[in-house]
Design a protein around this motif. Structure first.
Motif, PDB file in Angstrom:
ATOM      1  N   TYR A 236      -0.213 -16.299 -17.943  1.00 21.31           N
ATOM      2  CA  TYR A 236      -1.518 -15.653 -17.854  1.00 21.31           C
ATOM      3  C   TYR A 236      -1.335 -14.322 -17.135  1.00 21.31           C
TER       4      TYR A 236
ATOM      5  N   THR B 184      -3.530 -10.357 -15.905  1.00 24.01           N
ATOM      6  CA  THR B 184      -4.603  -9.362 -15.954  1.00 24.01           C
ATOM      7  C   THR B 184      -3.957  -7.997 -15.828  1.00 24.01           C
TER       8      THR B 184
ATOM      9  N   GLN C 133      -7.956 -14.295 -24.741  1.00 26.36           N
ATOM     10  CA  GLN C 133      -8.602 -14.349 -23.448  1.00 26.36           C
ATOM     11  C   GLN C 133      -8.967 -15.777 -23.081  1.00 26.36           C
ATOM     12  N   GLY C 134      -8.955 -16.050 -21.783  1.00 23.44           N
ATOM     13  CA  GLY C 134      -9.354 -17.365 -21.294  1.00 23.44           C
ATOM     14  C   GLY C 134      -9.374 -17.364 -19.788  1.00 23.44           C
ATOM     15  N   ASP C 135     -10.070 -18.297 -19.201  1.00 23.44           N
ATOM     16  CA  ASP C 135     -10.132 -18.384 -17.749  1.00 23.44           C
ATOM     17  C   ASP C 135      -8.840 -18.971 -17.196  1.00 23.44           C
ATOM     18  N   HIS C 136      -8.373 -18.412 -16.085  1.00 24.75           N
ATOM     19  CA  HIS C 136      -7.211 -18.957 -15.395  1.00 24.75           C
ATOM     20  C   HIS C 136      -7.509 -20.416 -15.030  1.00 24.75           C
TER      21      HIS C 136
ATOM     22  N   GLY D 160      -9.997 -19.846 -12.272  1.00 26.29           N
ATOM     23  CA  GLY D 160     -11.247 -19.726 -13.004  1.00 26.29           C
ATOM     24  C   GLY D 160     -11.634 -18.292 -13.309  1.00 26.29           C
ATOM     25  N   THR D 161     -10.708 -17.353 -13.173  1.00 29.87           N
ATOM     26  CA  THR D 161     -10.995 -15.944 -13.400  1.00 29.87           C
ATOM     27  C   THR D 161     -10.572 -15.524 -14.811  1.00 29.87           C
ATOM     28  N   PRO D 162     -11.290 -14.566 -15.415  1.00 27.20           N
ATOM     29  CA  PRO D 162     -10.940 -14.120 -16.776  1.00 27.20           C
ATOM     30  C   PRO D 162      -9.526 -13.544 -16.814  1.00 27.20           C
ATOM     31  N   SER D 163      -8.757 -13.949 -17.800  1.00 23.95           N
ATOM     32  CA  SER D 163      -7.371 -13.515 -17.932  1.00 23.95           C
ATOM     33  C   SER D 163      -7.003 -13.439 -19.403  1.00 23.95           C
ATOM     34  N   TRP D 164      -5.823 -12.876 -19.653  1.00 26.18           N
ATOM     35  CA  TRP D 164      -5.197 -12.947 -20.959  1.00 26.18           C
ATOM     36  C   TRP D 164      -4.082 -13.977 -20.874  1.00 26.18           C
ATOM     37  N   TYR D 165      -3.797 -14.653 -21.969  1.00 28.04           N
ATOM     38  CA  TYR D 165      -2.710 -15.632 -21.934  1.00 28.04           C
ATOM     39  C   TYR D 165      -2.060 -15.753 -23.306  1.00 28.04           C
TER      40      TYR D 165
END
Length: 217
Positions: free
Chosen positions: A109, A111, A158-161, A165-170
């Motif tokens: 993951y 950002t 995109q998805g939450d860690h 729980g924070t927005p991230s890329w993965y």
């Protein structure tokens, strides 16, 4: 060695990696990304993950040989932090290695923010120095994901860690076990097989993500 990792094995592998490369020899720095820390959830057990923060140039540095890449790593390591802080074109990349309970493998993951703290749109992320040149030669992208033709899963989305729980890329981990398993089958593993598994995972991800293109926070 199994092609997937249980939650306990993932924790052991990550902690072994941090310990192995905490004071890495310069020759190891060129082969394995360093600067990772093991983070625990403050309240919930079994939600730990690896994390690090790196500062990246806004565009990849072109390199024609492996020796050039090694020289670049050395130059970055020697760069003065005060000088880095004056550059307004640097990007801040927070990277996390998280366990996927569904697929039983590590998942990357991240950002990526510009100097003003604004998150980069996907188009700029794909052009950034985070990725090796040519990593997405035939990928289809929109503002939310990158998908290769014929694939049922988005390669990057995109998805939450899972812990923060924070927005991230993965990166979707659907084929991770298969690819790393093939690599591990060629490696003579021993008592440090969990560490070797994670090293193999970094090698696989390193074909797309340039873990050496940047300086630590």
């Amino acid at each position: 060695m199994a092609s997937i990792l249980s939650r306990s094995q993932f924790d052991q592998a990550c902690k072994a990696y941090v310990e192995a490369y905490l004071n890495a020899h310069p020759s190891d720095v060129k082969r394995h990304p360093t600067g990772w820390l093991w983070e625990e959830h403050p309240y919930i057990a079994n939600l730990g993950y690896l994390s690090r923060t790196v500062h990246l140039p806004s565009r990849p540095v072109q390199s024609t040989s492996r020796e050039d890449e090694d020289d670049l790593v050395e130059l970055i390591a020697e760069d003065d932090d005060a000088t880095l802080n004056t550059r307004d074109d640097l990007l801040t990349c927070k990277q996390y290695v998280v366990h996927s309970a569904t697929f039983g493998v590590p998942t990357l993951y991240f950002t990526l923010h510009d100097a003003s703290g604004s998150p980069l749109p996907l188009e700029e992320i794909m052009k950034s120095a985070l990725f090796r040149p040519g990593s997405f030669p035939s990928a289809d992208g929109n503002t939310f994901a990158v998908t290769f033709p014929g694939s049922s899963f988005a390669m990057l989305s995109q998805g939450d860690h899972p812990t923060l729980g924070t927005p991230s890329w993965y990166f979707h981990p659907c084929h991770t076990a298969e690819v790393v398993g093939e690599l591990m089958a060629e490696i003579d593993v021993g008592r440090d097989d969990l560490l070797r598994w994670l090293e193999a995972w970094f090698m696989v991800m390193g074909n797309i993500v340039d873990f050496f293109a940047g300086s630590g926070a």
